[in-house]
Design a protein around this motif. Structure first.
Motif, PDB file in Angstrom:
ATOM      1  N   THR A  42       0.857  -1.186   0.000  1.00  0.00           N
ATOM      2  CA  THR A  42       0.000   0.000   0.000  1.00  0.00           C
ATOM      3  C   THR A  42       0.895   1.239   0.000  1.00  0.00           C
ATOM      4  N   VAL A  43       0.307   2.399  -0.170  1.00  0.00           N
ATOM      5  CA  VAL A  43       1.058   3.654  -0.130  1.00  0.00           C
ATOM      6  C   VAL A  43       1.743   3.830   1.230  1.00  0.00           C
ATOM      7  N   ASN A  44       1.113   3.318   2.286  1.00  0.00           N
ATOM      8  CA  ASN A  44       1.658   3.450   3.647  1.00  0.00           C
ATOM      9  C   ASN A  44       2.518   2.253   4.068  1.00  0.00           C
ATOM     10  N   ASP A  45       2.855   1.378   3.125  1.00  0.00           N
ATOM     11  CA  ASP A  45       3.683   0.193   3.417  1.00  0.00           C
ATOM     12  C   ASP A  45       3.062  -0.689   4.502  1.00  0.00           C
ATOM     13  N   ASP A  46       1.745  -0.891   4.445  1.00  0.00           N
ATOM     14  CA  ASP A  46       1.053  -1.661   5.484  1.00  0.00           C
ATOM     15  C   ASP A  46       1.463  -3.132   5.521  1.00  0.00           C
ATOM     16  N   ILE A  47       1.816  -3.695   4.381  1.00  0.00           N
ATOM     17  CA  ILE A  47       2.271  -5.092   4.366  1.00  0.00           C
ATOM     18  C   ILE A  47       3.654  -5.176   5.018  1.00  0.00           C
ATOM     19  N   LYS A  48       4.544  -4.311   4.596  1.00  0.00           N
ATOM     20  CA  LYS A  48       5.915  -4.283   5.133  1.00  0.00           C
ATOM     21  C   LYS A  48       5.906  -4.064   6.646  1.00  0.00           C
ATOM     22  N   LYS A  49       5.042  -3.155   7.116  1.00  0.00           N
ATOM     23  CA  LYS A  49       4.986  -2.840   8.558  1.00  0.00           C
ATOM     24  C   LYS A  49       4.603  -4.056   9.395  1.00  0.00           C
ATOM     25  N   GLN A  50       3.940  -5.028   8.784  1.00  0.00           N
ATOM     26  CA  GLN A  50       3.546  -6.239   9.505  1.00  0.00           C
ATOM     27  C   GLN A  50       4.531  -7.385   9.276  1.00  0.00           C
ATOM     28  N   GLY A  51       5.698  -7.045   8.698  1.00  0.00           N
ATOM     29  CA  GLY A  51       6.741  -8.047   8.481  1.00  0.00           C
ATOM     30  C   GLY A  51       6.412  -9.024   7.372  1.00  0.00           C
ATOM     31  N   SER A  94      -2.600  -3.419 -10.779  1.00  0.00           N
ATOM     32  CA  SER A  94      -2.713  -3.835  -9.370  1.00  0.00           C
ATOM     33  C   SER A  94      -4.091  -4.421  -9.067  1.00  0.00           C
ATOM     34  N   LEU A  95      -4.636  -5.165 -10.023  1.00  0.00           N
ATOM     35  CA  LEU A  95      -5.903  -5.876  -9.827  1.00  0.00           C
ATOM     36  C   LEU A  95      -5.591  -7.346  -9.594  1.00  0.00           C
ATOM     37  N   PHE A  96      -6.063  -7.872  -8.450  1.00  0.00           N
ATOM     38  CA  PHE A  96      -5.737  -9.241  -8.071  1.00  0.00           C
ATOM     39  C   PHE A  96      -6.966 -10.130  -8.125  1.00  0.00           C
ATOM     40  N   PRO A  97      -6.797 -11.389  -8.566  1.00  0.00           N
ATOM     41  CA  PRO A  97      -7.943 -12.302  -8.631  1.00  0.00           C
ATOM     42  C   PRO A  97      -8.373 -12.743  -7.232  1.00  0.00           C
ATOM     43  N   ASP A  98      -9.626 -13.149  -7.127  1.00  0.00           N
ATOM     44  CA  ASP A  98     -10.101 -13.723  -5.872  1.00  0.00           C
ATOM     45  C   ASP A  98      -9.324 -14.996  -5.607  1.00  0.00           C
ATOM     46  N   SER A 108      -5.876 -11.814   7.675  1.00  0.00           N
ATOM     47  CA  SER A 108      -4.715 -11.786   8.578  1.00  0.00           C
ATOM     48  C   SER A 108      -4.079 -10.407   8.719  1.00  0.00           C
ATOM     49  N   LEU A 109      -4.056  -9.640   7.623  1.00  0.00           N
ATOM     50  CA  LEU A 109      -3.346  -8.360   7.646  1.00  0.00           C
ATOM     51  C   LEU A 109      -4.277  -7.145   7.588  1.00  0.00           C
ATOM     52  N   ASP A 110      -5.572  -7.397   7.401  1.00  0.00           N
ATOM     53  CA  ASP A 110      -6.568  -6.325   7.311  1.00  0.00           C
ATOM     54  C   ASP A 110      -6.227  -5.330   6.198  1.00  0.00           C
ATOM     55  N   ILE A 111      -5.885  -5.887   5.035  1.00  0.00           N
ATOM     56  CA  ILE A 111      -5.503  -5.053   3.888  1.00  0.00           C
ATOM     57  C   ILE A 111      -6.461  -5.311   2.735  1.00  0.00           C
ATOM     58  N   ASP A 112      -6.983  -4.233   2.179  1.00  0.00           N
ATOM     59  CA  ASP A 112      -7.856  -4.290   1.016  1.00  0.00           C
ATOM     60  C   ASP A 112      -6.964  -4.348  -0.226  1.00  0.00           C
ATOM     61  N   SER A 113      -7.167  -5.355  -1.058  1.00  0.00           N
ATOM     62  CA  SER A 113      -6.315  -5.502  -2.246  1.00  0.00           C
ATOM     63  C   SER A 113      -6.445  -4.316  -3.198  1.00  0.00           C
ATOM     64  N   ASN A 114      -7.532  -3.573  -3.120  1.00  0.00           N
ATOM     65  CA  ASN A 114      -7.699  -2.391  -3.979  1.00  0.00           C
ATOM     66  C   ASN A 114      -6.732  -1.272  -3.622  1.00  0.00           C
ATOM     67  N   ALA A 115      -6.119  -1.357  -2.430  1.00  0.00           N
ATOM     68  CA  ALA A 115      -5.180  -0.320  -1.988  1.00  0.00           C
ATOM     69  C   ALA A 115      -3.741  -0.622  -2.402  1.00  0.00           C
ATOM     70  N   LEU A 116      -3.517  -1.733  -3.098  1.00  0.00           N
ATOM     71  CA  LEU A 116      -2.158  -2.144  -3.441  1.00  0.00           C
ATOM     72  C   LEU A 116      -1.639  -1.448  -4.687  1.00  0.00           C
ATOM     73  N   ARG A 117      -0.319  -1.289  -4.734  1.00  0.00           N
ATOM     74  CA  ARG A 117       0.333  -0.699  -5.909  1.00  0.00           C
ATOM     75  C   ARG A 117       1.644  -1.441  -6.143  1.00  0.00           C
ATOM     76  N   LEU A 118       2.084  -1.438  -7.384  1.00  0.00           N
ATOM     77  CA  LEU A 118       3.347  -2.085  -7.761  1.00  0.00           C
ATOM     78  C   LEU A 118       4.512  -1.212  -7.316  1.00  0.00           C
ATOM     79  N   LEU A 119       5.471  -1.809  -6.603  1.00  0.00           N
ATOM     80  CA  LEU A 119       6.666  -1.086  -6.146  1.00  0.00           C
ATOM     81  C   LEU A 119       7.813  -1.190  -7.140  1.00  0.00           C
ATOM     82  N   GLY A 120       7.886  -2.316  -7.830  1.00  0.00           N
ATOM     83  CA  GLY A 120       8.972  -2.536  -8.775  1.00  0.00           C
ATOM     84  C   GLY A 120       9.295  -4.017  -8.879  1.00  0.00           C
ATOM     85  N   THR A 121      10.310  -4.318  -9.682  1.00  0.00           N
ATOM     86  CA  THR A 121      10.647  -5.709  -9.989  1.00  0.00           C
ATOM     87  C   THR A 121      12.119  -5.980  -9.730  1.00  0.00           C
TER      88      THR A 121
END
Length: 195
Positions: A42-51, A94-98, A108-121
């Motif tokens: 996410t823009v706020n790095d919510d996945i990273k913040k949860q390790g 940044s559209l993910f399948p069900d 587990s992480l309380d993250i909406d997939s619609n809030a995700l963005r690509l950081l890079g490869t």
């Protein structure tokens, strides 16, 4: 779709150490294969913040969506195969399948997939060989105008992989180096570029 626990140890290498270990473990140039990990948060790095970490991996003509989360020992991986079309939607929009990964992100992480963005490869040239009761990998990774080299060992327990890693490093005179995982190194380099 599958969940598995991944227990691994890594150590960064110099290029000469990487070439030396390639010879020692008889992994020649033709044994290396290419893969690309594209990371999301996410823009706020919510996945990273949860390790945790979320990636789409392309290897040959296959695509896989993986969520890695801290576990009691190692990392819990939730994996979901993607079609080429699903992977392209994730990478371009940044559209993910069900599926299990999206469900796990939410539950587990309380993250909406619609809030995700690509950081890079991050692209990796990887060689692997069976090692004791596990696997040994030698990786050359290229990302954000830099490259690095590492050895990675996967095995059944933290104690086993740590012992195996220490034995290899000691035997070949390679120092133990603090080695963040690939996505952490990617983040660190991205931060350095901003500064």
């Amino acid at each position: 779709m599958a969940k598995e626990t991944e227990i691994e140890k890594k150590n960064l290498l110099t290029e000469s150490e990487f070439l030396h270990l390639s010879e020692v473990f008889q992994i020649n140039k033709n044994d290396f294969f290419w893969q690309a990990n594209s990371y999301f948060d996410t823009v706020n790095d919510d996945i990273k913040k949860q390790g945790a970490a979320l990636r789409v991996r392309k290897k040959k003509d296959t695509y896989e969506l993986t969520l890695k989360q801290p576990a009691k020992e190692g990392l819990l991986e939730t994996n979901q195969k993607l079609s080429e079309e699903e992977a392209n939607q994730a990478l371009s929009s940044s559209l993910f399948p069900d599926g299990e990964v999206k469900d796990e992100l939410h539950s587990s992480l309380d993250i909406d997939s619609n809030a995700l963005r690509l950081l890079g490869t991050l692209e990796t040239y990887r060689g692997k060989t069976p090692f004791k009761e596990g696997l040994l990998f030698l990786d050359q990774s290229v990302y954000l105008d830099t490259q690095d080299f590492e050895i990675e060992i996967e095995g059944p327990t933290e104690t086993a992989v740590q012992t195996w890693m220490n034995d290899i490093l000691n035997k070949h005179g390679i120092p133990v180096r603090q080695t963040p995982n690939k996505i952490e190194r990617f983040f660190l380099r991205k931060q350095e570029q901003k500064e």
